[in-house]
Design a protein around this motif. Sequence first.
Motif, PDB file in Angstrom:
ATOM      1  N   GLN A   1      28.311-137.694-101.739  1.00  0.00           N
ATOM      2  CA  GLN A   1      29.701-137.937-102.096  1.00  0.00           C
ATOM      3  C   GLN A   1      29.815-139.233-102.911  1.00  0.00           C
ATOM      4  O   GLN A   1      30.525-139.287-103.914  1.00  0.00           O
ATOM      5  CB  GLN A   1      30.563-138.012-100.838  1.00  0.00           C
ATOM      6  N   MET A   2      29.079-140.266-102.489  1.00  0.00           N
ATOM      7  CA  MET A   2      29.100-141.538-103.227  1.00  0.00           C
ATOM      8  C   MET A   2      28.414-141.385-104.587  1.00  0.00           C
ATOM      9  O   MET A   2      28.888-141.908-105.599  1.00  0.00           O
ATOM     10  CB  MET A   2      28.404-142.620-102.402  1.00  0.00           C
TER      11      MET A   2
ATOM     12  N   LYS B   1      30.494-139.744-107.294  1.00  0.00           N
ATOM     13  CA  LYS B   1      31.517-140.592-107.916  1.00  0.00           C
ATOM     14  C   LYS B   1      30.994-141.315-109.157  1.00  0.00           C
ATOM     15  O   LYS B   1      31.779-141.757-109.999  1.00  0.00           O
ATOM     16  CB  LYS B   1      32.025-141.602-106.896  1.00  0.00           C
ATOM     17  N   VAL B   2      29.682-141.483-109.264  1.00  0.00           N
ATOM     18  CA  VAL B   2      29.123-142.154-110.437  1.00  0.00           C
ATOM     19  C   VAL B   2      28.544-141.157-111.441  1.00  0.00           C
ATOM     20  O   VAL B   2      27.785-141.532-112.338  1.00  0.00           O
ATOM     21  CB  VAL B   2      28.030-143.174-110.027  1.00  0.00           C
ATOM     22  N   GLY B   3      28.881-139.858-111.260  1.00  0.00           N
ATOM     23  CA  GLY B   3      28.560-138.886-112.302  1.00  0.00           C
ATOM     24  C   GLY B   3      27.557-137.800-111.967  1.00  0.00           C
ATOM     25  O   GLY B   3      27.116-137.083-112.864  1.00  0.00           O
ATOM     26  N   LEU B   4      27.186-137.630-110.703  1.00  0.00           N
ATOM     27  CA  LEU B   4      26.248-136.565-110.350  1.00  0.00           C
ATOM     28  C   LEU B   4      26.939-135.212-110.461  1.00  0.00           C
ATOM     29  O   LEU B   4      27.969-134.966-109.824  1.00  0.00           O
ATOM     30  CB  LEU B   4      25.736-136.761-108.911  1.00  0.00           C
ATOM     31  N   SER B   5      26.386-134.314-111.297  1.00  0.00           N
ATOM     32  CA  SER B   5      26.990-132.990-111.483  1.00  0.00           C
ATOM     33  C   SER B   5      26.505-132.022-110.420  1.00  0.00           C
ATOM     34  O   SER B   5      25.519-132.284-109.721  1.00  0.00           O
ATOM     35  CB  SER B   5      26.629-132.440-112.870  1.00  0.00           C
ATOM     36  N   ARG B   6      27.189-130.883-110.350  1.00  0.00           N
ATOM     37  CA  ARG B   6      26.761-129.862-109.374  1.00  0.00           C
ATOM     38  C   ARG B   6      25.377-129.324-109.697  1.00  0.00           C
ATOM     39  O   ARG B   6      24.580-129.038-108.800  1.00  0.00           O
ATOM     40  CB  ARG B   6      27.758-128.707-109.369  1.00  0.00           C
ATOM     41  N   LYS B   7      25.067-129.198-110.979  1.00  0.00           N
ATOM     42  CA  LYS B   7      23.767-128.697-111.389  1.00  0.00           C
ATOM     43  C   LYS B   7      22.664-129.663-110.951  1.00  0.00           C
ATOM     44  O   LYS B   7      21.613-129.240-110.436  1.00  0.00           O
ATOM     45  CB  LYS B   7      23.728-128.513-112.899  1.00  0.00           C
ATOM     46  N   GLU B   8      22.916-130.959-111.163  1.00  0.00           N
ATOM     47  CA  GLU B   8      21.937-131.966-110.758  1.00  0.00           C
ATOM     48  C   GLU B   8      21.784-132.012-109.238  1.00  0.00           C
ATOM     49  O   GLU B   8      20.683-132.179-108.712  1.00  0.00           O
ATOM     50  CB  GLU B   8      22.341-133.341-111.292  1.00  0.00           C
ATOM     51  N   LEU B   9      22.918-131.855-108.524  1.00  0.00           N
ATOM     52  CA  LEU B   9      22.863-131.805-107.068  1.00  0.00           C
ATOM     53  C   LEU B   9      22.014-130.624-106.614  1.00  0.00           C
ATOM     54  O   LEU B   9      21.179-130.749-105.718  1.00  0.00           O
ATOM     55  CB  LEU B   9      24.276-131.691-106.488  1.00  0.00           C
ATOM     56  N   GLY B  10      22.233-129.466-107.263  1.00  0.00           N
ATOM     57  CA  GLY B  10      21.447-128.281-106.903  1.00  0.00           C
ATOM     58  C   GLY B  10      19.964-128.482-107.145  1.00  0.00           C
ATOM     59  O   GLY B  10      19.124-128.055-106.337  1.00  0.00           O
ATOM     60  N   THR B  11      19.629-129.176-108.248  1.00  0.00           N
ATOM     61  CA  THR B  11      18.217-129.445-108.550  1.00  0.00           C
ATOM     62  C   THR B  11      17.586-130.348-107.500  1.00  0.00           C
ATOM     63  O   THR B  11      16.479-130.082-107.004  1.00  0.00           O
ATOM     64  CB  THR B  11      18.099-130.103-109.939  1.00  0.00           C
ATOM     65  N   ILE B  12      18.297-131.439-107.144  1.00  0.00           N
ATOM     66  CA  ILE B  12      17.765-132.386-106.151  1.00  0.00           C
ATOM     67  C   ILE B  12      17.576-131.710-104.800  1.00  0.00           C
ATOM     68  O   ILE B  12      16.520-131.822-104.165  1.00  0.00           O
ATOM     69  CB  ILE B  12      18.703-133.601-106.021  1.00  0.00           C
TER      70      ILE B  12
ATOM     71  N   TYR C   1      23.613-124.607 -97.452  1.00  0.00           N
ATOM     72  CA  TYR C   1      23.568-126.062 -97.527  1.00  0.00           C
ATOM     73  C   TYR C   1      24.289-126.563 -98.777  1.00  0.00           C
ATOM     74  O   TYR C   1      25.100-127.506 -98.714  1.00  0.00           O
ATOM     75  CB  TYR C   1      22.102-126.502 -97.550  1.00  0.00           C
ATOM     76  N   LEU C   2      24.018-125.927 -99.926  1.00  0.00           N
ATOM     77  CA  LEU C   2      24.697-126.329-101.169  1.00  0.00           C
ATOM     78  C   LEU C   2      26.195-126.037-101.112  1.00  0.00           C
ATOM     79  O   LEU C   2      27.012-126.802-101.637  1.00  0.00           O
ATOM     80  CB  LEU C   2      24.070-125.593-102.359  1.00  0.00           C
ATOM     81  N   GLU C   3      26.540-124.936-100.470  1.00  0.00           N
ATOM     82  CA  GLU C   3      27.959-124.594-100.330  1.00  0.00           C
ATOM     83  C   GLU C   3      28.697-125.692 -99.565  1.00  0.00           C
ATOM     84  O   GLU C   3      29.798-126.096 -99.945  1.00  0.00           O
ATOM     85  CB  GLU C   3      28.084-123.254 -99.595  1.00  0.00           C
ATOM     86  N   ARG C   4      28.054-126.199 -98.519  1.00  0.00           N
ATOM     87  CA  ARG C   4      28.669-127.275 -97.727  1.00  0.00           C
ATOM     88  C   ARG C   4      28.767-128.571 -98.541  1.00  0.00           C
ATOM     89  O   ARG C   4      29.818-129.237 -98.548  1.00  0.00           O
ATOM     90  CB  ARG C   4      27.819-127.491 -96.476  1.00  0.00           C
ATOM     91  N   LEU C   5      27.716-128.936 -99.263  1.00  0.00           N
ATOM     92  CA  LEU C   5      27.721-130.173-100.039  1.00  0.00           C
ATOM     93  C   LEU C   5      28.684-130.106-101.223  1.00  0.00           C
ATOM     94  O   LEU C   5      29.335-131.099-101.568  1.00  0.00           O
ATOM     95  CB  LEU C   5      26.312-130.494-100.535  1.00  0.00           C
TER      96      LEU C   5
END
Length: 643
Positions: free
Chosen positions: A558-559, A562-573, A634-638
């Motif tokens: 979540q933090m 706020k500085v620009g992490l996209s959903r695609k990047e979140l999914g990759t990580i 897990y991704l759905e929750r995040l």
Amino acid sequence: MNFRQFAINNVLRSKRTYIAHFLSSAFSVMIFFTYGLLAFHPELKDGIVSSSGTMSELGTIGMTVSQYIVFIFSFFFLLYSVGAFIKVRKREFGILLILGMSRKQLNRMLFIENLLIGAAAIVAGIGAGVLFSKLILLISAKVLAVDNGLPFYFPLKALLLTAAAYAVLFLLIALFSSVMLRKGTLLALVKAEESPKPQPKASPWLAVLAVLLIAAGYGVVMAFAVLQIFNFLLLFGGVALVILGTYFLFTQFSVYLMRHLQRKERFFFRKTNLLTLSELMYRIKDNAVMFFLVSIISASAFTGIGTTLAIGDPGLSAMENPYAYTYPYFEEEAELGNQHLSIIREELKKGGFDYKETSVQPIFSANGMKLVKLSEYNELAQSLGYPAETLGEHEAILTPSTVTEKNSYRIHGPAYEEIELETGKEAVTLRIAKAETFIAVPQGYGEQLVVSDSLYEKVKKTQEEQGENGFVIFHAFYVKNWKDTGDATRAMAERFNESGEYSYYLNSLYMDWKSAQQKNGILLMVSGLVGIVFFTFAASFVYFRLYADLARDEQQYQMIAKVGLSRKELGTIVTRQLLIMFFLPLLIALIHSGVAFVALQQLVDFSIVGHSIKIFLFFLTVQIVYFFITRWRYLERLNKIIQ
């Protein structure tokens, strides 16, 4: 809303967290019920005894022991999972205590929650077992080689035993959950998720030691198999080295590797690698013991099931006896023997089988050496697809009669270069030309020498002059597709017994395999079901650890969002991290069991590659499906959190 309803609502609200715990519990209940279903089956005993008198006792022992293993392992697994969920909910418990709930009420709430989940798991597990009981009995009849099948029956005893056993187990788990929560102050409960984690550290020496221990363990296991050094302590030592090395692999080597990659700036600061590596280092360090347990448990499951499948392979029965039928008779019983041989030929022709018939008449020298005539030996060898041999008057070939002798000749060659043979009138020194590495002489025992026809006839003539007779003639029938000779074998036995004459001995490779299949069928049922339970629990460990860190991950991402992490990047990580968590322990388990299968291959003549691939593909497919389901949830929750 009363207190009981409050506890029920707690379980329903946390269903995402508890789902793996519930499903794994229900699955273990179903497996335990399956063992009971088979153990109490009214016709299982008769079906096995018809082929082997000891199978009933062995089957009962095997099923009982397996039930104990599943039950005991379920207790520790459930204890671990409950402990993981208590850790996740510490903050929640602290808030409840601040709002006025007493420790006694909190313990009571946990007790009720665990009993509810346990009761639901018992009902679901037994319900699934009863629903699929007919299918289970059909599969079991096939695995146990019970010709008449296992008819369906209502398993009341199995149902009551399962319900009672798991009721006691879940009651114990509920009591232990209250003890677990007594640790820690109120402040520690509230701030459980805010405690900072220390920087992961690893020793380079222990990292190197991990690799050395695993390599040494592999070497010892391979030495055990390749050199045929059948010493339990040697094998145990090799396995212990691998287990210790695996522990250091996850606790030291993996962290050291992550820190090494962090120092590679071009790699570390590329795209999202900074976040991925930093998070992975903490996850691997936090979950090192869990990864270690999952790897060892999974490797044990793979190796156990694979070894059992290899033991049940028809190739194992053919290792010591390559002939579909072996019929021995004494020279004075030639008339009856020829009648029976005619029946064997007729039934094989009637069944449409192509066969090669050979015969051999071993004799013994004056000093107890078993002699085989070269021409007869060549017929045997050629029927099996091996080339004919030639020998001089004072030469001999050592031919094995057991798998142990065959492996000894393959590894060490002949134990001596010459041997002295007493013909009865004189002593002859024979040079050992070679030691064969395949079994050709049927029903052999002891050391066997293939000698020239002239020397054989000389020894036989001397023995006949001295009044010795009663030599046994062995007729051997080689049939390539011998696994299909069941009907022909039964027809032969019926025709042999029509005259009331039972003084014969017909060795059938099909019947030997059938008996072995029943023995190994029980072993396969035992190891297969226990292995599947172990693997299911191992996969659930990953799920529990993942959701134990979910609250912290939600705050962290979540933090970062706020500085620009996209959903695609979140999914990759997240995908990279989950790939490591789900498949790194599985990869290590596959490597460990792969080495075990390579070692096992050195002990048998038939290929076990097919069995190994089947096991790996089955468990890998299950793990992949489990991974995608977990990743999706897990991704759905995040994604909801970072919106």
